[in-house]
Design an enzyme around this catalytic site. Structure first.
Site, short mmCIF file in Angstrom:
data_model
loop_
_atom_site.label_atom_id
_atom_site.label_comp_id
_atom_site.label_asym_id
_atom_site.label_seq_id
_atom_site.Cartn_x
_atom_site.Cartn_y
_atom_site.Cartn_z
N TYR A 150 -13.48 -4.36 -2.83
CA TYR A 150 -12.01 -4.24 -2.87
C TYR A 150 -11.52 -3.26 -3.94
CZ TYR A 150 -12.07 -8.46 0.00
OH TYR A 150 -12.29 -9.37 1.00
N HIS A 170 -4.48 -2.82 -2.24
CA HIS A 170 -4.06 -4.12 -2.79
C HIS A 170 -4.47 -4.28 -4.25
CE1 HIS A 170 -1.81 -7.40 -1.33
NE2 HIS A 170 -2.76 -8.23 -0.94
N TYR A 194 -8.84 -14.29 -6.06
CA TYR A 194 -8.29 -13.72 -4.82
C TYR A 194 -6.77 -13.79 -4.90
CZ TYR A 194 -12.91 -13.12 -2.91
OH TYR A 194 -14.19 -12.71 -2.73
N ASN A 227 -4.11 -14.61 -3.13
CA ASN A 227 -3.20 -15.72 -2.84
C ASN A 227 -3.37 -16.93 -3.76
OD1 ASN A 227 -5.63 -16.55 -1.82
ND2 ASN A 227 -4.86 -17.10 0.22
N ASN A 280 1.62 -12.16 -1.29
CA ASN A 280 1.05 -13.49 -1.53
C ASN A 280 0.72 -13.76 -2.99
OD1 ASN A 280 1.24 -14.36 1.13
ND2 ASN A 280 -0.72 -13.44 1.69
#
Length: 199
Positions: free
Chosen positions: A15, A20, A66, A68, A114
């Site tokens: 990631y 993001h 993560y 959320n 989120n």
């Protein structure tokens, strides 16, 4: 005065370069500027460093929960150091701003993000500062004719790396955000906002 700067993103090498993770990019730069290294701090569920930025002591945090579940990490650190919501700045990717744009704001909704949604729930407050790093929206990449019937895939978009030209302007916007950090950490947030929004 800002005492905690949080960058939002997802943990894991896969990631690192995705849209993001724009919040992580800012924190990595801040840590480099401060000559400090983020370390895994289990009690805060994230990578953490105490830094001296422009003469002020500031906590830097990259939640490793993560996206959320980011609030779990933020509230653990905020409670430990008795930091109030309006002393927190959260840097995050922003779909509603084009790449190259960066804006500061206090409070407001999550805009479907989120990470922000979870932080608001855990802090029981929306009254924390946000540094919104524009990444653009997938609808901007759809041609006019295709746009009518197409529903942009936001989840897929944010988990992909920006195109080279987008990355260049996002990097430049992060540099502009770093330039106002002396004002931010000293609590001159209105002044920082005016300077950032003028560019």
């Amino acid at each position: 005065m800002i005492k905690l700067i949080v960058g939002l993103g997802n943990p894991g090498a896969e990631y690192t370069a995705t849209r993001h993770n724009a919040g992580f990019w800012l924190i990595d730069q801040l840590a480099r500027e401060a000559g400090t290294t983020l370390r895994d701090e289990r009690r805060f569920h994230g990578f953490y460093a105490k830094a001296r930025l422009h003469g002020e002591e500031v906590h830097l945090l990259e939640p490793q929960t993560y996206m959320n579940r980011s609030g779990q990490s933020v509230v653990a650190l905020a409670q430990f150091f008795k930091i109030l919501p309006d002393q927190i700045l959260v840097a995050h990717d922003e779909l509603d701003l084009p790449p190259g744009t960066v804006k500061l704001k206090l409070g407001g909704g999550s805009g479907g993000h989120n990470g922000l949604k979870d932080i608001t729930a855990h802090l029981s407050s929306q009254q924390y500062w946000r540094l919104r790093i524009g990444i653009g929206h997938p609808r901007d990449l759809i041609s006019e004719s295709a746009r009518a019937g197409a529903k942009p895939d936001v989840a897929n978009f944010v988990l992909k790396p920006p195109r080279r030209e987008e990355q260049d302007v996002i990097d430049a916007s992060i540099e502009r955000a770093l330039a106002v950090m002396p004002m931010v950490v000293k609590g001159e947030l209105d002044r920082a906002t005016m300077q950032l929004h003028r560019n």
